[in-house]
Structures are given as structure tokens and as C-alpha cells.
Scaffold this motif. Structure first.
Motif, PDB file in Angstrom:
ATOM      1  N   GLY A 105     101.891 -42.574  43.844  1.00  0.00           N
ATOM      2  CA  GLY A 105     103.673 -42.179  43.147  1.00  0.00           C
ATOM      3  C   GLY A 105     103.359 -41.210  42.266  1.00  0.00           C
ATOM      4  O   GLY A 105     103.856 -41.278  41.489  1.00  0.00           O
ATOM      5  N   LEU A 106     102.322 -40.343  42.155  1.00  0.00           N
ATOM      6  CA  LEU A 106     102.219 -39.442  41.574  1.00  0.00           C
ATOM      7  C   LEU A 106     102.188 -38.055  41.786  1.00  0.00           C
ATOM      8  O   LEU A 106     101.631 -38.063  43.411  1.00  0.00           O
ATOM      9  CB  LEU A 106     100.417 -39.698  40.425  1.00  0.00           C
ATOM     10  CG  LEU A 106     101.142 -40.556  39.736  1.00  0.00           C
ATOM     11  CD1 LEU A 106      99.385 -41.362  39.085  1.00  0.00           C
ATOM     12  CD2 LEU A 106     101.917 -40.097  38.413  1.00  0.00           C
ATOM     13  N   SER A 107     102.266 -37.335  41.224  1.00  0.00           N
ATOM     14  CA  SER A 107     102.261 -35.445  42.153  1.00  0.00           C
ATOM     15  C   SER A 107     100.297 -35.718  42.379  1.00  0.00           C
ATOM     16  O   SER A 107      99.728 -35.881  41.587  1.00  0.00           O
ATOM     17  CB  SER A 107     102.723 -34.816  41.310  1.00  0.00           C
ATOM     18  OG  SER A 107     101.495 -34.040  40.079  1.00  0.00           O
ATOM     19  N   ARG A 108     100.091 -34.318  42.980  1.00  0.00           N
ATOM     20  CA  ARG A 108      98.416 -33.882  43.275  1.00  0.00           C
ATOM     21  C   ARG A 108      98.007 -33.567  41.546  1.00  0.00           C
ATOM     22  O   ARG A 108      97.041 -33.964  41.641  1.00  0.00           O
ATOM     23  CB  ARG A 108      98.488 -33.431  44.592  1.00  0.00           C
ATOM     24  CG  ARG A 108      96.646 -32.828  44.658  1.00  0.00           C
ATOM     25  CD  ARG A 108      97.346 -31.428  45.510  1.00  0.00           C
ATOM     26  NE  ARG A 108      97.619 -30.147  44.732  1.00  0.00           N
ATOM     27  CZ  ARG A 108      97.213 -29.666  43.637  1.00  0.00           C
ATOM     28  NH1 ARG A 108      96.324 -29.816  43.654  1.00  0.00           N
ATOM     29  NH2 ARG A 108      97.785 -28.553  43.962  1.00  0.00           N
ATOM     30  N   GLN A 109      98.733 -32.235  41.234  1.00  0.00           N
ATOM     31  CA  GLN A 109      98.578 -31.962  39.476  1.00  0.00           C
ATOM     32  C   GLN A 109      98.617 -33.396  39.196  1.00  0.00           C
ATOM     33  O   GLN A 109      97.292 -32.888  38.640  1.00  0.00           O
ATOM     34  CB  GLN A 109      99.461 -30.927  39.485  1.00  0.00           C
ATOM     35  CG  GLN A 109      99.118 -30.387  38.166  1.00  0.00           C
ATOM     36  CD  GLN A 109      99.997 -29.653  38.073  1.00  0.00           C
ATOM     37  OE1 GLN A 109     101.204 -29.555  38.233  1.00  0.00           O
ATOM     38  NE2 GLN A 109     100.005 -29.168  36.551  1.00  0.00           N
ATOM     39  N   THR A 110      99.419 -34.286  38.784  1.00  0.00           N
ATOM     40  CA  THR A 110      98.340 -35.224  37.684  1.00  0.00           C
ATOM     41  C   THR A 110      97.517 -36.027  38.316  1.00  0.00           C
ATOM     42  O   THR A 110      96.785 -36.197  36.820  1.00  0.00           O
ATOM     43  CB  THR A 110     100.225 -36.709  38.011  1.00  0.00           C
ATOM     44  OG1 THR A 110     101.156 -35.429  36.991  1.00  0.00           O
ATOM     45  CG2 THR A 110      99.752 -37.198  36.469  1.00  0.00           C
ATOM     46  N   VAL A 111      97.547 -36.271  39.182  1.00  0.00           N
ATOM     47  CA  VAL A 111      95.961 -37.116  39.647  1.00  0.00           C
ATOM     48  C   VAL A 111      95.189 -35.770  39.252  1.00  0.00           C
ATOM     49  O   VAL A 111      93.922 -36.669  38.967  1.00  0.00           O
ATOM     50  CB  VAL A 111      95.801 -37.230  41.490  1.00  0.00           C
ATOM     51  CG1 VAL A 111      94.764 -37.401  42.157  1.00  0.00           C
ATOM     52  CG2 VAL A 111      97.517 -37.509  41.557  1.00  0.00           C
ATOM     53  N   SER A 112      94.890 -34.578  39.587  1.00  0.00           N
ATOM     54  CA  SER A 112      93.940 -33.648  39.408  1.00  0.00           C
ATOM     55  C   SER A 112      93.699 -33.936  37.684  1.00  0.00           C
ATOM     56  O   SER A 112      92.387 -33.959  37.163  1.00  0.00           O
ATOM     57  CB  SER A 112      93.802 -31.964  39.574  1.00  0.00           C
ATOM     58  OG  SER A 112      93.611 -31.329  38.649  1.00  0.00           O
ATOM     59  N   GLN A 113      94.974 -33.941  37.032  1.00  0.00           N
ATOM     60  CA  GLN A 113      94.874 -33.897  35.334  1.00  0.00           C
ATOM     61  C   GLN A 113      94.302 -35.559  34.871  1.00  0.00           C
ATOM     62  O   GLN A 113      93.157 -35.628  33.975  1.00  0.00           O
ATOM     63  CB  GLN A 113      95.898 -33.570  35.052  1.00  0.00           C
ATOM     64  CG  GLN A 113      96.414 -32.544  34.753  1.00  0.00           C
ATOM     65  CD  GLN A 113      97.628 -32.058  34.228  1.00  0.00           C
ATOM     66  OE1 GLN A 113      98.579 -32.801  34.278  1.00  0.00           O
ATOM     67  NE2 GLN A 113      98.423 -30.789  34.442  1.00  0.00           N
ATOM     68  N   LEU A 114      94.851 -36.418  35.589  1.00  0.00           N
ATOM     69  CA  LEU A 114      93.609 -37.886  35.356  1.00  0.00           C
ATOM     70  C   LEU A 114      92.408 -37.660  35.935  1.00  0.00           C
ATOM     71  O   LEU A 114      91.428 -37.905  34.883  1.00  0.00           O
ATOM     72  CB  LEU A 114      94.541 -38.446  36.364  1.00  0.00           C
ATOM     73  CG  LEU A 114      94.131 -39.843  36.478  1.00  0.00           C
ATOM     74  CD1 LEU A 114      94.809 -40.946  34.820  1.00  0.00           C
ATOM     75  CD2 LEU A 114      95.080 -40.719  37.297  1.00  0.00           C
ATOM     76  N   ARG A 115      91.661 -37.259  36.653  1.00  0.00           N
ATOM     77  CA  ARG A 115      90.367 -37.164  37.373  1.00  0.00           C
ATOM     78  C   ARG A 115      89.959 -36.393  36.440  1.00  0.00           C
ATOM     79  O   ARG A 115      88.669 -36.867  35.437  1.00  0.00           O
ATOM     80  CB  ARG A 115      90.047 -36.225  38.700  1.00  0.00           C
ATOM     81  CG  ARG A 115      89.081 -36.166  38.636  1.00  0.00           C
ATOM     82  CD  ARG A 115      88.734 -35.968  40.297  1.00  0.00           C
ATOM     83  NE  ARG A 115      87.514 -35.481  40.589  1.00  0.00           N
ATOM     84  CZ  ARG A 115      87.052 -34.968  41.597  1.00  0.00           C
ATOM     85  NH1 ARG A 115      87.879 -34.130  42.301  1.00  0.00           N
ATOM     86  NH2 ARG A 115      85.620 -35.506  42.275  1.00  0.00           N
ATOM     87  N   ALA A 116      90.226 -35.534  35.590  1.00  0.00           N
ATOM     88  CA  ALA A 116      89.261 -34.573  34.466  1.00  0.00           C
ATOM     89  C   ALA A 116      89.472 -35.361  33.035  1.00  0.00           C
ATOM     90  O   ALA A 116      88.623 -35.469  32.545  1.00  0.00           O
ATOM     91  CB  ALA A 116      90.087 -33.302  34.642  1.00  0.00           C
ATOM     92  N   ARG A 117      90.079 -35.411  33.047  1.00  0.00           N
ATOM     93  CA  ARG A 117      90.604 -36.467  31.876  1.00  0.00           C
ATOM     94  C   ARG A 117      89.431 -37.636  31.439  1.00  0.00           C
ATOM     95  O   ARG A 117      88.758 -38.361  31.287  1.00  0.00           O
ATOM     96  CB  ARG A 117      92.268 -37.416  31.275  1.00  0.00           C
ATOM     97  CG  ARG A 117      93.349 -36.276  30.839  1.00  0.00           C
ATOM     98  CD  ARG A 117      94.283 -36.859  30.548  1.00  0.00           C
ATOM     99  NE  ARG A 117      94.886 -38.259  29.644  1.00  0.00           N
ATOM    100  CZ  ARG A 117      94.570 -38.144  28.344  1.00  0.00           C
ATOM    101  NH1 ARG A 117      94.956 -36.711  27.671  1.00  0.00           N
ATOM    102  NH2 ARG A 117      94.690 -38.633  27.463  1.00  0.00           N
TER     103      ARG A 117
END
Length: 115
Positions: free
Chosen positions: A47-59
């Protein structure tokens, strides 16, 4: 992508205890990414946006799963009243209402605080 220890920790995180919903969704997204389904699909699972998942992966890559799930400090206006001022206002609100009023209103409290 995820080592076995991180994966088991994330699974435990999502299944046990009372956790903030945002942190659980982030953990679910990391677990979904570990299956190799891609950022778009992992975002849909959690239930997250692709951009949020991308930032999450980077973190996650930057500091591990606990860093990725943690909330960053948010900006905002500082409190208008400090501790003693808040205590005085609370004490005022606990006193009987002024004559002609059944209870304290925000406007009455504000006017009295300005005095």
C-alpha cells in the motif's frame, strides 16, 4: 537482497507486538522486494507508492532494516507556549468559568491569557 537474519527479523516485526502501521507497511514492502517482484508490485502489496518503496530501499541499503523503518524527524512550527505557560493555561481552564458563562471557551481562555 535481504540476508536471512534481516528477513526473519522483518517477518517477526510484522507479526508480533503492536507496531505503527507505517513501520509495518515499510517492513512488508522490504519483504516483498526480497522476493524480487519489483518496486511497483512491492508498493502495491504494502500500500505504498513506487517512489516510497524506492526511498525505502535506499534507506535499507544505507543503514539496515531498523534505519529504513524508523521515522525521520518532521519539520513543523515550534510550540507557541512553553511548559510554564501551558501549566498556567491548564490551571486557568480548571477554575470556574467567568460570570455569565457556563464553561471556558477557547476565546475566553485566549482573552484571559492575553491579560
Amino acid at each position: 537482497m535481504l540476508p536471512a537474519a534481516d528477513q526473519s527479523a522483518l517477518e517477526s516485526f510484522t507479526r508480533t507486538g503492536r507496531r505503527p502501521v507505517r513501520a509495518v507497511r515499510r517492513a512488508q514492502a522490504l519483504l516483498a522486494l526480497a522476493t524480487g517482484i519489483g518496486q511497483q508490485a512491492a508498493g502495491q502489496v504494502a500500500g505504498l507508492s513506487r517512489q516510497t518503496v524506492s526511498q525505502l530501499r535506499a534507506r535499507y541499503e544505507q543503514g539496515g532494516w531498523q534505519f529504513a523503518l524508523a521515522e525521520a524527524p518532521r519539520s513543523g512550527t515550534p510550540p507557541r507556549l512553553d511548559g510554564p505557560q501551558r501549566a498556567a493555561l491548564t490551571a486557568l481552564a480548571c477554575t470556574p468559568a467567568p460570570t455569565g458563562h457556563s464553561r471556558w471557551t477557547l476565546r475566553l481562555l485566549a482573552d484571559k491569557a492575553v491579560e
